[in-house]
Scaffold this motif. Structure first.
Motif, PDB file in Angstrom:
ATOM      1  N   ARG A 219      86.670  15.560  -6.583  1.00 55.17           N
ATOM      2  CA  ARG A 219      87.119  14.522  -7.512  1.00 55.17           C
ATOM      3  C   ARG A 219      88.604  14.666  -7.851  1.00 55.17           C
ATOM      4  N   ILE A 220      89.388  14.938  -6.823  1.00 55.09           N
ATOM      5  CA  ILE A 220      90.836  15.071  -7.013  1.00 55.09           C
ATOM      6  C   ILE A 220      91.493  13.713  -6.753  1.00 55.09           C
ATOM      7  N   PRO A 221      92.179  13.151  -7.739  1.00 55.80           N
ATOM      8  CA  PRO A 221      92.810  11.844  -7.538  1.00 55.80           C
ATOM      9  C   PRO A 221      93.924  11.903  -6.496  1.00 55.80           C
ATOM     10  N   VAL A 222      94.171  10.746  -5.894  1.00 55.91           N
ATOM     11  CA  VAL A 222      95.104  10.651  -4.772  1.00 55.91           C
ATOM     12  C   VAL A 222      96.130   9.561  -5.040  1.00 55.91           C
ATOM     13  N   ALA A 223      97.393   9.871  -4.821  1.00 55.18           N
ATOM     14  CA  ALA A 223      98.454   8.870  -4.763  1.00 55.18           C
ATOM     15  C   ALA A 223      99.052   8.941  -3.362  1.00 55.18           C
ATOM     16  N   THR A 224      99.659   7.863  -2.913  1.00 57.25           N
ATOM     17  CA  THR A 224     100.196   7.840  -1.545  1.00 57.25           C
ATOM     18  C   THR A 224     101.643   7.384  -1.519  1.00 57.25           C
ATOM     19  N   PRO A 233      90.698   4.535   1.286  1.00 57.75           N
ATOM     20  CA  PRO A 233      90.681   3.094   1.000  1.00 57.75           C
ATOM     21  C   PRO A 233      91.200   2.777  -0.405  1.00 57.75           C
ATOM     22  N   GLU A 234      92.020   1.737  -0.492  1.00 58.25           N
ATOM     23  CA  GLU A 234      92.583   1.374  -1.797  1.00 58.25           C
ATOM     24  C   GLU A 234      91.521   0.776  -2.715  1.00 58.25           C
ATOM     25  N   SER A 235      90.322   0.561  -2.194  1.00 58.16           N
ATOM     26  CA  SER A 235      89.203   0.125  -3.025  1.00 58.16           C
ATOM     27  C   SER A 235      88.488   1.308  -3.680  1.00 58.16           C
ATOM     28  N   ASP A 236      88.811   2.529  -3.253  1.00 54.61           N
ATOM     29  CA  ASP A 236      88.184   3.746  -3.789  1.00 54.61           C
ATOM     30  C   ASP A 236      88.853   4.108  -5.116  1.00 54.61           C
ATOM     31  N   GLU A 237      88.065   4.415  -6.137  1.00 51.33           N
ATOM     32  CA  GLU A 237      88.649   4.712  -7.447  1.00 51.33           C
ATOM     33  C   GLU A 237      89.528   5.964  -7.428  1.00 51.33           C
ATOM     34  N   LEU A 238      89.327   6.845  -6.463  1.00 50.92           N
ATOM     35  CA  LEU A 238      90.184   8.029  -6.362  1.00 50.92           C
ATOM     36  C   LEU A 238      91.603   7.675  -5.943  1.00 50.92           C
ATOM     37  N   ASN A 239      91.770   6.545  -5.270  1.00 46.14           N
ATOM     38  CA  ASN A 239      93.090   6.128  -4.814  1.00 46.14           C
ATOM     39  C   ASN A 239      93.806   5.424  -5.956  1.00 46.14           C
ATOM     40  N   LEU A 240      94.819   6.075  -6.495  1.00 53.06           N
ATOM     41  CA  LEU A 240      95.560   5.536  -7.640  1.00 53.06           C
ATOM     42  C   LEU A 240      96.641   4.557  -7.218  1.00 53.06           C
ATOM     43  N   GLY A 241      96.944   4.504  -5.918  1.00 53.01           N
ATOM     44  CA  GLY A 241      97.994   3.626  -5.422  1.00 53.01           C
ATOM     45  C   GLY A 241      99.245   4.403  -5.064  1.00 53.01           C
ATOM     46  N   LEU A 315      89.785  12.425 -13.758  1.00 55.16           N
ATOM     47  CA  LEU A 315      89.867  11.082 -13.192  1.00 55.16           C
ATOM     48  C   LEU A 315      89.549  10.027 -14.253  1.00 55.16           C
ATOM     49  N   GLY A 316      88.554  10.303 -15.101  1.00 57.52           N
ATOM     50  CA  GLY A 316      88.197   9.333 -16.135  1.00 57.52           C
ATOM     51  C   GLY A 316      89.358   9.028 -17.056  1.00 57.52           C
ATOM     52  N   GLU A 317      90.135  10.052 -17.365  1.00 57.66           N
ATOM     53  CA  GLU A 317      91.331   9.877 -18.200  1.00 57.66           C
ATOM     54  C   GLU A 317      92.319   8.903 -17.551  1.00 57.66           C
ATOM     55  N   ILE A 318      92.462   9.039 -16.249  1.00 58.46           N
ATOM     56  CA  ILE A 318      93.407   8.177 -15.526  1.00 58.46           C
ATOM     57  C   ILE A 318      92.880   6.755 -15.431  1.00 58.46           C
ATOM     58  N   LEU A 319      91.573   6.621 -15.186  1.00 60.74           N
ATOM     59  CA  LEU A 319      90.995   5.299 -14.967  1.00 60.74           C
ATOM     60  C   LEU A 319      90.986   4.434 -16.224  1.00 60.74           C
ATOM     61  N   LYS A 320      91.226   5.025 -17.380  1.00 70.45           N
ATOM     62  CA  LYS A 320      91.333   4.225 -18.607  1.00 70.45           C
ATOM     63  C   LYS A 320      92.569   3.323 -18.590  1.00 70.45           C
ATOM     64  N   ILE A 321      93.522   3.670 -17.714  1.00 67.17           N
ATOM     65  CA  ILE A 321      94.767   2.899 -17.613  1.00 67.17           C
ATOM     66  C   ILE A 321      94.554   1.744 -16.642  1.00 67.17           C
ATOM     67  N   SER A 322      94.941   0.572 -17.034  1.00 68.09           N
ATOM     68  CA  SER A 322      94.869  -0.578 -16.118  1.00 68.09           C
ATOM     69  C   SER A 322      95.854  -0.371 -14.977  1.00 68.09           C
TER      70      SER A 322
END
Length: 514
Positions: A219-224, A233-241, A315-322
């Motif tokens: 569950r390690i978030p990813v930026a690219t 995939p950019e549809s995956d919640e782990l992919n932050l953009g 990850l949950g902390e990050i996903l709170k951000i739009s």
């Protein structure tokens, strides 16, 4: 068998299927050997286009791109495209012809110091003085391109060297020069981390499956970076953009709050890392780009094999951000972003090739990649004229339908490659966003230099008639409704679609949540 014959035989043995180039006097022995081989040669209409095509060939497929030119007039036409590939670490095999050795360092016809010129825009530039050296540098170049792809490798071949028949071949055996001495420091930083973040670059694409497996398992978030879009995939919640100058809100937050940043295969330019974080682990095969306190000179796969990861819980902390980036004008007639959105919606599963200009910003912001290599463009050099020839290379490499989005200015930098499209009957659809100006230059003049537009207006040809003169089908959309009607059809290339758009400023980075 002469050197040219053996050269081509080695290329065939190494799996080279396609070569882009233009023949000429000094490289003719190689072309004679090519004509008797099974290698597919694509005749471009300009050497710059040949190198851009080889670049697009690699970016779309992961296969080594090869381009060939004759001596100085042909070879020096490579320079812009090689600088482009060099800045983005694209592995190309670049072969140039030259006059006989006795004319080196003279003012003889078509003689220039080609190797010296190319040294600054290639990972290596070789000048073999005999056939044996030619065999060595070819095998060494192919090994390096496949094993440590840091950029183009150039081999300059004099005509008399190509014709030599008395030479020895080599079987090379290399020892890896990796330096994994900082692995223990990296392991300690990862083991004590509560908020790790992967930043993935193009150098991690070959290890996509392993990286995605680790990111999902722990569950390690990813930026690219720009060039690694779609590695997960950019549809995956782990992919932050994307992170950097066009950072998404989530990637920006994660970058600023992570206690351990693991950069895999990133070049770490100012476009990705505006500042060097203290907690950076930087892994790259090119030691010249390594930064930070924990540099790892080696392959991504070797690093991953040595490291033990642990579960992350932020990850949950990050996903709170739009993560939405507001883009205005997506439904406004004649706005370039509205046209690009509809093109991308139609061809969401196709490879998109972008050129350089304001349209690149809109394309990058709007394109959602489900796998790497779905959006091709030159990032670090960004020359105008990249799109069309790079699409030629991508079409040859993949056999797929390729979509080009470019402006009226950059299209005209290499428009002669319409002939290459037609000759090879490539399924490439070229969208030309015509605003009759160099739009991003005009914006810079107005916004940063407080001046009226100067030398940016374009008196363009009729692009439909231009395409038709090459025997290519073409259409023109004067408004959004016209474009939508065109996109409703089943479109097959070669095809050119001119889309008339208004002048429009791009959002600056600070307006895109940098």
């Amino acid at each position: 068998m002469n050197v040219a014959d053996k050269f081509v035989k080695i290329l065939e043995e190494e799996g080279i299927k396609d070569i882009f180039g233009i023949p000429g006097e000094q490289i003719m022995p190689l072309y004679r050997a090519l004509s008797a081989s099974g290698i597919n040669h694509i005749l471009t209409r300009h050497e710059q286009a040949a190198a851009h095509a080889a670049d697009g060939y690699f970016r779309s497929s992961g296969k080594i791109g090869v381009c060939v030119a004759t001596a100085s007039p042909g070879a020096l036409n490579f320079t812009m495209a090689l600088a482009t590939a060099y800045k983005d670490n694209i592995p190309l095999l670049v072969i140039t012809g030259d006059n006989e050795l006795k004319y080196r360092n003279t003012d003889y016809f078509q003689t220039t110091p080609q190797v010296d010129i190319f040294k600054n825009i290639t990972a290596a530039s070789y000048n073999p003085l005999n056939g044996t050296e030619a065999m060595y540098v070819l095998r060494a170049a192919i090994y390096e391109l496949k094993t440590f792809p840091k950029g183009p490798i150039h081999i300059n071949l004099s005509k008399d060297v190509l014709l030599e028949e008395d030479f020895d071949d080599f079987e090379l055996c290399y020892l890896c020069e990796d330096d994994l001495s900082n692995i223990s420091m990296a392991q300690e930083l990862i083991s004590t981390s509560e908020k790790p973040l992967f930043i993935l670059g193009a150098g991690a694409i070959t290890q996509r499956k392993a990286v995605v497996r680790i990111a999902r398992k722990y569950r390690i978030p990813v930026a690219t970076t720009f060039h690694a879009k779609g590695i997960i995939p950019e549809s995956d919640e782990l992919n932050l953009g994307m992170v950097g100058i066009r950072s998404t809100p989530r990637a920006k937050y994660a970058f600023e709050n992570a206690d351990c940043i693991i950069g895999l295969g990133i070049k770490a330019s100012e476009r990705t890392l505006p500042q060097i974080p203290e907690n950076l682990i930087h892994v790259n095969i090119n030691k010249d780009v390594l930064i930070g306190d924990v540099p790892i000179h080696g392959k991504v796969e070797d690093f991953l094999a040595e490291i033990t990861f642990k579960k992350a819980d932020w990850l949950g902390e990050i996903l709170k951000i739009s993560n939405e980036i507001e883009i205005e004008g997506l439904d406004d007639d004649l706005k370039p972003q509205a046209a690009i959105k509809r093109i991308l919606d139609k061809f969401k599963n196709n490879i998109i090739v972008s050129d350089a200009g304001s349209h690149t910003t809109w394309t990058t912001l709007l394109k959602r990649s489900l796998k790497p290599g779905q959006l091709l463009f030159s990032g670090a050099m960004a020359p105008m004229g990249y799109g069309l020839p790079a699409a030629v290379g991508a079409a040859v490499a993949t056999g797929e339908k390729i979509i080009v989005i470019n402006g009226d200015g950059d299209f005209q930098m290499n428009l002669q490659e319409l002939s290459t499209l037609k000759e090879n009957n490539l399924d490439v659809i070229v969208f030309i966003l015509n605003n009759s100006e160099y739009g991003i230059i005009r914006q810079w003049e107005e916004d940063f230099y407080d001046m009226d537009p100067f030398q940016v207006k374009l008196n363009n040809p009729d692009f439909v008639k231009l395409a038709s003169s090459y025997g290519i089908d073409a259409a023109r959309a004067d408004n959004l409704e016209d474009l939508e009607l065109i996109l409703e059809k089943e479109l097959t290339g070669p095809l050119v679609v001119e889309v008339v758009v208004l002048s429009e400023n791009i959002p600056l980075p600070d307006q895109s949540h940098e």
